[in-house]
Design an enzyme around this catalytic site. Structure first.
Site, PDB file in Angstrom:
ATOM      1  N   HIS A 187      -9.547   0.919   4.808  1.00  0.00           N
ATOM      2  CA  HIS A 187      -8.296   1.181   5.518  1.00  0.00           C
ATOM      3  C   HIS A 187      -8.576   2.158   6.664  1.00  0.00           C
ATOM      4  CE1 HIS A 187      -4.277   2.573   6.432  1.00  0.00           C
ATOM      5  NE2 HIS A 187      -3.843   1.477   5.859  1.00  0.00           N
ATOM      6  N   GLY A 193       2.172   2.273  10.841  1.00  0.00           N
ATOM      7  CA  GLY A 193       3.111   3.395  10.712  1.00  0.00           C
ATOM      8  C   GLY A 193       3.750   3.804  12.028  1.00  0.00           C
ATOM      9  N   LYS A 237       0.137   4.201  -0.307  1.00  0.00           N
ATOM     10  CA  LYS A 237      -0.540   5.392   0.231  1.00  0.00           C
ATOM     11  C   LYS A 237      -0.291   6.580  -0.710  1.00  0.00           C
ATOM     12  CE  LYS A 237      -0.336   3.288   4.725  1.00  0.00           C
ATOM     13  NZ  LYS A 237      -0.248   3.406   6.162  1.00  0.00           N
ATOM     14  N   SER A 269       3.249  -2.066  10.434  1.00  0.00           N
ATOM     15  CA  SER A 269       4.696  -2.116  10.667  1.00  0.00           C
ATOM     16  C   SER A 269       5.296  -3.493  10.369  1.00  0.00           C
ATOM     17  CB  SER A 269       5.034  -1.657  12.089  1.00  0.00           C
ATOM     18  OG  SER A 269       4.586  -0.331  12.279  1.00  0.00           O
ATOM     19  N   ASN A 288       0.868  -1.182   0.000  1.00  0.00           N
ATOM     20  CA  ASN A 288       0.000   0.000   0.000  1.00  0.00           C
ATOM     21  C   ASN A 288       0.902   1.229   0.000  1.00  0.00           C
ATOM     22  OD1 ASN A 288      -1.795   2.037   0.526  1.00  0.00           O
ATOM     23  ND2 ASN A 288      -2.391   1.308   2.566  1.00  0.00           N
ATOM     24  N   GLU A 329      -7.066   4.643   7.674  1.00  0.00           N
ATOM     25  CA  GLU A 329      -6.905   6.061   7.320  1.00  0.00           C
ATOM     26  C   GLU A 329      -8.145   6.583   6.600  1.00  0.00           C
ATOM     27  OE1 GLU A 329      -3.127   5.607   5.345  1.00  0.00           O
ATOM     28  OE2 GLU A 329      -2.248   5.055   7.281  1.00  0.00           O
ATOM     29  N   GLU A 363      -5.537  -5.157  10.485  1.00  0.00           N
ATOM     30  CA  GLU A 363      -4.548  -4.103  10.704  1.00  0.00           C
ATOM     31  C   GLU A 363      -4.852  -3.371  12.005  1.00  0.00           C
ATOM     32  OE1 GLU A 363      -2.562  -2.811   6.837  1.00  0.00           O
ATOM     33  OE2 GLU A 363      -4.349  -1.604   7.038  1.00  0.00           O
ATOM     34  N   GLY A 388       2.748  -1.076   4.325  1.00  0.00           N
ATOM     35  CA  GLY A 388       2.784   0.345   4.020  1.00  0.00           C
ATOM     36  C   GLY A 388       4.216   0.798   3.787  1.00  0.00           C
TER      37      GLY A 388
HETATM   38  P1  PGA Z   1       2.694   0.306   7.706  1.00  0.00           P
HETATM   39  O1  PGA Z   1       1.237   0.494   7.037  1.00  0.00           O
HETATM   40  O2  PGA Z   1       3.277  -0.961   7.141  1.00  0.00           O
HETATM   41  O3  PGA Z   1       3.461   1.532   7.290  1.00  0.00           O
HETATM   42  O4  PGA Z   1       2.494   0.220   9.183  1.00  0.00           O
HETATM   43  C1  PGA Z   1       0.392  -0.598   6.863  1.00  0.00           C
HETATM   44  C2  PGA Z   1      -0.907  -0.129   6.256  1.00  0.00           C
HETATM   45  O5  PGA Z   1      -1.365   0.971   6.581  1.00  0.00           O
HETATM   46  O6  PGA Z   1      -1.509  -0.830   5.418  1.00  0.00           O
END
Ligand code: PGA
Length: 255
Positions: A96, A174, A12, A214, A10, A98, A168, A235
């Site tokens: 997601h 993140g 983003k 992460s 992803n 976000e 998630e 991500g």
């Molecule tokens: P991250 O994001 O690997 O940066 O923690 C994962 C995601 O939001 O799908």
């Protein structure tokens, strides 16, 4: 039949056109043939060109990060599922955290998007996961179960067989904090049990459930060694070709 292993990147809101092209070429150069499907989910502007780069590579597919509920119409600024299909996307990330948090996407709205994605013969990667305060209150199972009920469980078994679920935990996204392999396995097993209860054991057994939050080359191996973890939604680490491909290659031989 074994369930499909997937590692999805992803991106983003990262990478301009040139950066996206270079990253894709670099991933393709490093990605060998493998039983794991790699899915790149860039911003919309990249999809058309990236699908020409990925053509003919059996274990590389493309996905989008969002789409609208309607196929077309007066929805300024939006992109529809049929449009995504027309530029070579096969997956769409929906729900997601976000999107839920910053764009107010509710389970009802997401249920409509899931329908739109399936109607275009694309596959949703449907994200669920609890926030830190819910985890601390021990409410992770009820949060995830209501997200699945609200966003997915109206589907028929046939439709559900196309869906990929991504667990998630919001506190891990993140943040550099990863769920432990035990925490991930416990939630994945729980999610699979809900699919079994709502549909049947066979469908639950075939449902791909990804872990996100992460996930990095140094923790992917232990997460992917868990029996109910079928891959990852990545991500930050998906923005570096070597890291992303290392994660794709992190399944134990026995799996
Ligand atoms: P991250 O994001 O690997 O940066 O923690 C994962 C995601 O939001 O799908």
């Amino acid at each position: 039949m074994k369930r499909q292993r997937i590692v999805a990147g992803n991106w983003k809101m990262n990478n301009n056109f040139d950066e996206g092209r270079d990253l894709t070429i670099s991933i393709i150069q490093k990605l060998g043939p493998s039983g794991t499907l790699a899915v790149l989910c860039p911003p919309f502007i990249h999809l058309n060109y990236m699908s020409t780069l990925a053509k003919g590579i059996a274990n590389l597919k493309l996905g989008a990060q969002n789409c609208h509920t309607e196929a077309n119409g007066a929805y300024t600024g939006e992109i529809s599922a049929p449009m995504l299909k027309s530029v070579g996307a096969e997956f769409v990330i929906l729900g997601h955290s976000e999107r839920r948090e910053y764009f107010g996407e509710t389970d009802d709205f997401l249920a409509k998007k899931v329908g739109a994605v399936l109607a275009s013969e694309l596959r949703p990667i449907f994200c669920v996961g609890e926030k830190l305060e819910s985890r601390e209150a021990g409410e992770q199972e009820s949060v995830v179960s209501s997200q699945l009920e609200g966003g997915l469980f109206h589907l028929s078994a046939e439709q559900m067989s196309k869906v990929v679920i991504a667990y998630e935990p919001v506190w891990a996204i993140g943040t550099g904090k990863t769920a432990s392999k035990e925490q991930a396995q416990e939630m994945h097993k729980f999610i699979r049990s809900l699919v079994a209860k709502k549909y049947n054991d066979n469908l639950a057994d075939l449902t791909t459930i990804l872990y996100g939050g992460s996930c990095k080359p140094d923790n992917a191996k232990e997460l992917f060694s868990q029996p109910d973890v079928d891959g990852g939604l990545i991500g930050g680490a998906s923005l570096k070709a070597a890291d992303f491909v290392a994660i794709v290659n992190s399944f134990p031989d026995s799996k």
